[in-house]
Design a protein around this motif. Structure first.
Motif, short mmCIF file in Angstrom:
data_model
loop_
_atom_site.label_atom_id
_atom_site.label_comp_id
_atom_site.label_asym_id
_atom_site.label_seq_id
_atom_site.Cartn_x
_atom_site.Cartn_y
_atom_site.Cartn_z
N ASP A 50 -5.41 1.98 -8.27
CA ASP A 50 -5.67 3.32 -8.13
C ASP A 50 -7.05 3.65 -8.88
O ASP A 50 -7.40 2.80 -10.05
CB ASP A 50 -4.85 4.09 -8.67
N MET A 51 -7.87 4.56 -8.47
CA MET A 51 -9.03 5.02 -9.25
C MET A 51 -8.74 6.42 -9.69
O MET A 51 -7.99 7.47 -9.02
CB MET A 51 -10.15 5.01 -8.42
N GLN A 52 -9.36 7.16 -10.64
CA GLN A 52 -9.39 8.29 -11.04
C GLN A 52 -10.21 8.80 -9.79
O GLN A 52 -11.23 8.64 -9.60
CB GLN A 52 -10.08 8.45 -12.35
N PHE A 55 0.84 -1.09 0.02
CA PHE A 55 -0.07 0.02 -0.04
C PHE A 55 0.84 1.03 -0.09
O PHE A 55 0.58 2.19 -0.55
CB PHE A 55 -1.03 -0.01 1.21
N GLU A 56 1.97 1.09 0.85
CA GLU A 56 2.85 2.18 0.82
C GLU A 56 3.55 2.62 -0.52
O GLU A 56 3.70 3.73 -0.80
CB GLU A 56 3.93 2.27 1.92
N TRP A 57 3.86 1.49 -1.28
CA TRP A 57 4.34 1.80 -2.35
C TRP A 57 3.37 2.38 -3.36
O TRP A 57 3.63 3.22 -4.44
CB TRP A 57 4.92 0.38 -3.34
N LEU A 58 2.08 1.82 -3.59
CA LEU A 58 1.13 2.37 -4.40
C LEU A 58 0.77 4.05 -3.91
O LEU A 58 0.78 4.89 -4.81
CB LEU A 58 -0.21 1.76 -3.88
N GLU A 59 0.95 4.13 -2.46
CA GLU A 59 0.65 5.60 -2.08
C GLU A 59 1.71 6.55 -2.73
O GLU A 59 1.50 7.76 -2.95
CB GLU A 59 0.57 5.66 -0.77
N SER A 60 2.81 6.13 -2.61
CA SER A 60 4.07 6.85 -3.11
C SER A 60 3.98 7.22 -4.53
O SER A 60 4.52 8.35 -5.03
CB SER A 60 5.32 5.98 -3.03
N LYS A 61 3.36 6.25 -5.37
CA LYS A 61 3.11 6.59 -6.74
C LYS A 61 2.16 7.77 -7.26
O LYS A 61 2.28 8.50 -7.91
CB LYS A 61 2.68 5.17 -7.67
N ASN A 62 1.02 7.70 -6.28
CA ASN A 62 -0.01 8.37 -6.36
C ASN A 62 -0.81 8.74 -5.17
O ASN A 62 -1.84 8.15 -4.67
CB ASN A 62 -1.17 7.59 -7.58
N PRO A 63 -0.42 9.53 -4.40
CA PRO A 63 -0.85 9.93 -2.92
C PRO A 63 -2.39 10.40 -2.85
O PRO A 63 -2.54 11.13 -3.76
CB PRO A 63 0.12 10.85 -2.46
N GLY A 64 -3.12 9.79 -2.07
CA GLY A 64 -4.45 10.35 -1.54
C GLY A 64 -5.59 9.96 -2.66
O GLY A 64 -6.56 10.41 -2.37
N VAL A 65 -5.28 9.15 -3.57
CA VAL A 65 -6.23 8.82 -4.39
C VAL A 65 -7.29 7.72 -3.99
O VAL A 65 -6.77 7.05 -3.28
CB VAL A 65 -5.86 8.69 -6.08
N PRO A 66 -8.58 7.53 -4.61
CA PRO A 66 -9.47 6.31 -3.84
C PRO A 66 -8.85 5.22 -4.60
O PRO A 66 -8.22 5.20 -5.66
CB PRO A 66 -10.73 6.70 -4.35
N ARG A 67 -9.06 3.91 -3.96
CA ARG A 67 -8.65 2.89 -4.63
C ARG A 67 -9.73 1.99 -4.84
O ARG A 67 -10.82 1.80 -4.17
CB ARG A 67 -7.53 2.05 -3.49
N ALA A 68 -9.72 0.99 -5.74
CA ALA A 68 -10.71 0.03 -5.97
C ALA A 68 -9.91 -1.41 -5.39
O ALA A 68 -8.78 -1.53 -5.68
CB ALA A 68 -11.01 -0.13 -7.32
N VAL A 69 -10.79 -2.16 -4.80
CA VAL A 69 -10.37 -3.33 -4.32
C VAL A 69 -11.17 -4.56 -4.66
O VAL A 69 -12.43 -4.57 -4.52
CB VAL A 69 -10.55 -3.57 -2.67
N ARG A 70 -10.69 -5.19 -5.66
CA ARG A 70 -11.25 -6.24 -6.61
C ARG A 70 -11.16 -7.68 -6.40
O ARG A 70 -9.84 -8.09 -6.36
CB ARG A 70 -11.01 -5.69 -7.83
N SER A 71 -12.14 -8.65 -6.27
CA SER A 71 -11.73 -9.84 -6.14
C SER A 71 -11.29 -10.46 -7.57
O SER A 71 -11.74 -9.85 -8.57
CB SER A 71 -13.28 -10.75 -5.89
N THR A 72 -10.38 -10.94 -7.51
CA THR A 72 -9.92 -11.49 -9.03
C THR A 72 -9.32 -12.91 -8.86
O THR A 72 -8.35 -13.24 -8.97
CB THR A 72 -8.78 -10.66 -9.39
N ALA A 73 -10.29 -13.83 -8.59
CA ALA A 73 -10.04 -15.40 -8.42
C ALA A 73 -9.50 -16.21 -9.78
O ALA A 73 -10.02 -16.06 -10.71
CB ALA A 73 -11.29 -16.14 -8.04
N GLN A 83 -12.09 3.42 -1.90
CA GLN A 83 -11.48 2.83 -0.61
C GLN A 83 -10.43 3.98 -0.36
O GLN A 83 -9.25 4.08 -1.08
CB GLN A 83 -11.23 1.59 -0.47
N PHE A 84 -10.17 4.64 1.16
CA PHE A 84 -9.20 5.53 1.23
C PHE A 84 -8.52 4.87 2.52
O PHE A 84 -9.02 4.36 3.47
CB PHE A 84 -9.79 6.82 1.67
#
Length: 285
Positions: A203-205, A117-135, A155-156
């Motif tokens: 990340d989400m727009q 998550f911290e890696w993702l946040e460093s790329k694009n801080p403060g944006v909403p995220r989608a958490v998706r099942s991908t079986a 999700q924030f």
């Protein structure tokens, strides 16, 4: 490279990672068809992107359920389920989901997820995220479990992301999924409790007014000569869930290739609600 293997992270995550790498020049290993598609996308006047993501792999999921797997097998025993008895699947869902909900993430799981998550946040801080099942077990040549598991949008923060991952894990035991898997032993096997599962966090727009889906074939006839576009106000969940009747366009590919108007059908949906993380009624203004 493991993130590209759908056996670890499922089709959605693997395909998005593949598109991301190709769009950003990180992977030159493309089929001629894929190379043509990427060049077409890059030549469009609007910017086409694949969002940053990380995956909770099937390996991590299997470690999570390992302590409760024997009890899950009791709840999902094929001898206790009956296609003619809907209540048997309701009971299996309730028991299994309660068990998964009460199971805690290990400290190692939380630490690894936080690093990602911290890696993702460093790329694009403060944006909403989608958490998706991908079986990984969701789709195959002869079956599709698409739409039977949960997706949590907008999700924030890490704690909310972690809670959404748990909700996706719980959705692995949705009644509809269990019913579908039970009815297709040739695809899913006899052990319904230990089927593979993964989650992607992307990340989400920040601002999305409309969203939807594009299919490169007619979803009804499966004819590959058409493109079907469906969208509505808000986030794509309103379309994917089928909760609203969306606008729908159908195009024929052949005239499009010739630079002609390929529109052959249009349906104006009621678009009763919009979804921006919560559901709201659409108003006339």
């Amino acid at each position: 490279p493991d993130i590209l293997n759908k056996e670890f992270v499922g089709g959605k995550s693997a395909k998005q990672a593949d598109i991301y790498r190709k769009l950003n020049g990180l992977d030159d290993n493309m089929s001629p068809k894929a190379e043509t598609i990427i060049k077409q996308l890059q030549s469009l006047p609007m910017k086409v992107i694949a969002e940053n993501q990380f995956g909770i792999t099937d390996f991590a999921y299997q470690l999570f359920i390992a302590p409760i797997l024997p009890q899950l097998r009791v709840y999902l025993d094929r001898g206790s389920l009956d296609l003619k008895d809907n209540e048997s699947f309701t009971t299996a869902e309730e028991n299994s989901q309660a068990l998964v909900s009460e199971q805690d993430f290990s400290p190692e799981f939380v630490e690894a997820a936080q690093i990602a998550f911290e890696w993702l946040e460093s790329k694009n801080p403060g944006v909403p995220r989608a958490v998706r099942s991908t079986a990984p077990s969701e789709d195959g040549a002869e079956f599709s479990g698409s739409g039977k598991y949960s997706t949590k949008l907008r999700q924030f923060g890490f704690e909310q992301i972690l809670g959404a991952i748990k909700k996706c894990f719980v959705s692995r035991f949705n009644r509809g999924a269990i019913h579908y898997q039970f009815g297709a032993p040739q695809a899913f096997g006899e052990d319904l409790a230990s089927l593979s599962f993964a989650v992607m966090v992307q990340d989400m727009q920040p601002q999305i007014d409309v969203a939807g889906t594009i299919f490169t074939a007619d979803t009804q006839s499966k004819h590959a000569g058409f493109v079907e576009i469906n969208f509505t106000y808000g986030l794509g969940e309103a379309v994917v869930s089928g909760r609203v009747s969306s606008d729908s366009w159908m195009f024929a590919k052949r005239p499009l290739r010739l630079g002609l108007d390929g529109l052959i059908d249009f349906k104006l949906g009621q678009k009763q609600e919009r979804f921006d993380g919560q559901w709201h009624p659409n108003t006339s203004d």
